[in-house]
Design an enzyme around this catalytic site. Structure first.
Site, PDB file in Angstrom:
ATOM      1  CG  ASP A   1      -1.740   1.249   1.377  1.00 16.25           C
ATOM      2  OD1 ASP A   1      -2.420   1.595   0.395  1.00 16.25           O
ATOM      3  OD2 ASP A   1      -1.732   1.908   2.432  1.00 16.25           O
ATOM      4  CB  SER A   2       0.165   4.816  -0.401  1.00 15.94           C
ATOM      5  OG  SER A   2      -0.843   4.901   0.586  1.00 15.94           O
TER       6      SER A   2
ATOM      7  CB  CYS B   1      -9.097   5.086   0.971  1.00 17.63           C
ATOM      8  SG  CYS B   1      -7.405   5.376   1.584  1.00 17.63           S
TER       9      CYS B   1
HETATM   10  N1  DGL Z   1      -4.607   3.435   1.003  1.00 15.05           N
HETATM   11  C1  DGL Z   1      -4.729   3.961  -0.288  1.00 15.05           C
HETATM   12  C2  DGL Z   1      -6.006   3.583  -1.009  1.00 15.05           C
HETATM   13  O1  DGL Z   1      -6.606   2.582  -0.679  1.00 15.05           O
HETATM   14  C3  DGL Z   1      -4.225   5.327  -0.651  1.00 15.05           C
HETATM   15  C4  DGL Z   1      -4.118   6.396   0.356  1.00 15.05           C
HETATM   16  C5  DGL Z   1      -3.167   7.463  -0.138  1.00 15.05           C
HETATM   17  O2  DGL Z   1      -1.984   7.186  -0.104  1.00 15.05           O
HETATM   18  O3  DGL Z   1      -3.623   8.521  -0.578  1.00 15.05           O
HETATM   19  O4  DGL Z   1      -6.409   4.253  -1.916  1.00 15.05           O
END
Ligand code: DGL
Length: 288
Positions: free
Chosen positions: A27-28, A203
């Site tokens: 993930d980010s 998210c």
């Molecule tokens: N957790 C990520 C998602 O599901 C992204 C959150 C981010 O880094 O902006 O989109």
């Protein structure tokens, strides 16, 4: 982190036959832990490797080409660890890069995540659903198609709400701070006022704010009104992964000690603390 494509194809061939190989999850940043917790619970015999790209978070407002390049680099890194499957535990990276990932690794068990519009359509009574996600996810072609398809099939209206800054609050560990509450008020109030009775957590960072989201939604919904439905797809992603591992004969069935390891492009202590606070786990963490 990068390697040649050829090396990775060799690694892929080696790992494809190996049910004992690990599963990569990325993930980010910390959000993918909300998916990892379901995978760990549903597949307790699997080796798991987690990569948090916290040094480059948030992904939510990055360009598509940047997201593709970054996701491919992370996938290449996992291929060097001989993973047998890869879970893109990020809606934003999935929306931008899943096609490119499938093209580079066509034989890999590869799973992305997307906002749970279909389960939400099955739950709503008001036929109005709020979708909380990043700007990139909501403006993507993939989301637009999904939204069209589910609204046509179920006659529901989706209200997309880009939650700028919200994933950052989770990255900072601010799960209940005044700033997080203020952001959530701004994002949730208009959705409930427009009649939404269901909110999709689009998210993977947001499930860690679920209690707060429920409380705020309920404040705006009114005391005697039915509870707002919250949709998180973490458990169904883990079920999907389980099915694919079984279909591909890749389920690990050893009783020998399982392995959980984590990597971050950001701060090692932040990821260690997140594992401990959010999941009560303490895997070895390497900063790379
Ligand atoms: N957790 C990520 C998602 O599901 C992204 C959150 C981010 O880094 O902006 O989109």
């Amino acid at each position: 982190m990068a390697s040649t494509h050829q090396q990775n194809v060799i690694a892929l061939n080696a790992s494809m036959t190996n049910a004992n190989a690990p599963i990569g999850i990325f993930d980010s940043g910390l959000g993918g832990l909300s998916v990892l917790r379901h995978i760990a619970a549903q597949l307790p015999k699997e080796h798991l490797l987690y990569f948090a790209d916290s040094g480059f978070a948030p992904y939510g407002e990055k360009s598509t080409s940047w997201l593709i390049e970054r996701s491919l680099a992370i996938a290449d890194f996992f291929m060097q660890q001989n993973v047998k499957a890869l879970v893109v535990a990020c809606n934003t990276a999935t929306a931008a890069a899943i096609k490119a990932l499938r093209a580079r690794y066509p034989d890999l068990v590869l799973i992305g995540v997307e906002p749970g519009l279909k389960p939400a359509a099955a739950l709503t009574h008001s036929k109005i659903i709020g979708v909380l996600a990043t700007e990139c996810t909501l403006s993507s072609e993939k989301f637009t198609q999904l939204r069209k398809q589910i609204s046509a099939a179920s006659q529901v209206t989706f209200l997309p709400q880009a939650c700028i800054g919200l994933a950052d609050q989770v990255e900072k560990g601010e799960l209940n701070s005044p700033a997080t509450i203020a952001l959530l008020q701004t994002y949730i109030a208009p959705l409930i006022q427009q009649g939404a009775d269901t909110l999709v957590l689009g998210c993977t960072h947001y499930p860690f704010l679920q209690t707060l989201i429920e409380e705020i939604a309920q404040q705006h919904q009114g005391k005697n009104q039915p509870a707002i439905h919250i949709v998180d797809t973490g458990a169904s992603v883990a079920r999907h992964l389980t099915r694919l591992l079984i279909e591909n004969n890749l389920q690990r069935d050893h009783d020998a000690r399982i392995k959980l390891e984590a990597y971050t492009s950001g701060n090692k202590t932040v990821l260690e603390d997140a594992f401990l606070t959010l999941l009560q786990l303490h895997p070895p963490v390497t900063a790379i």
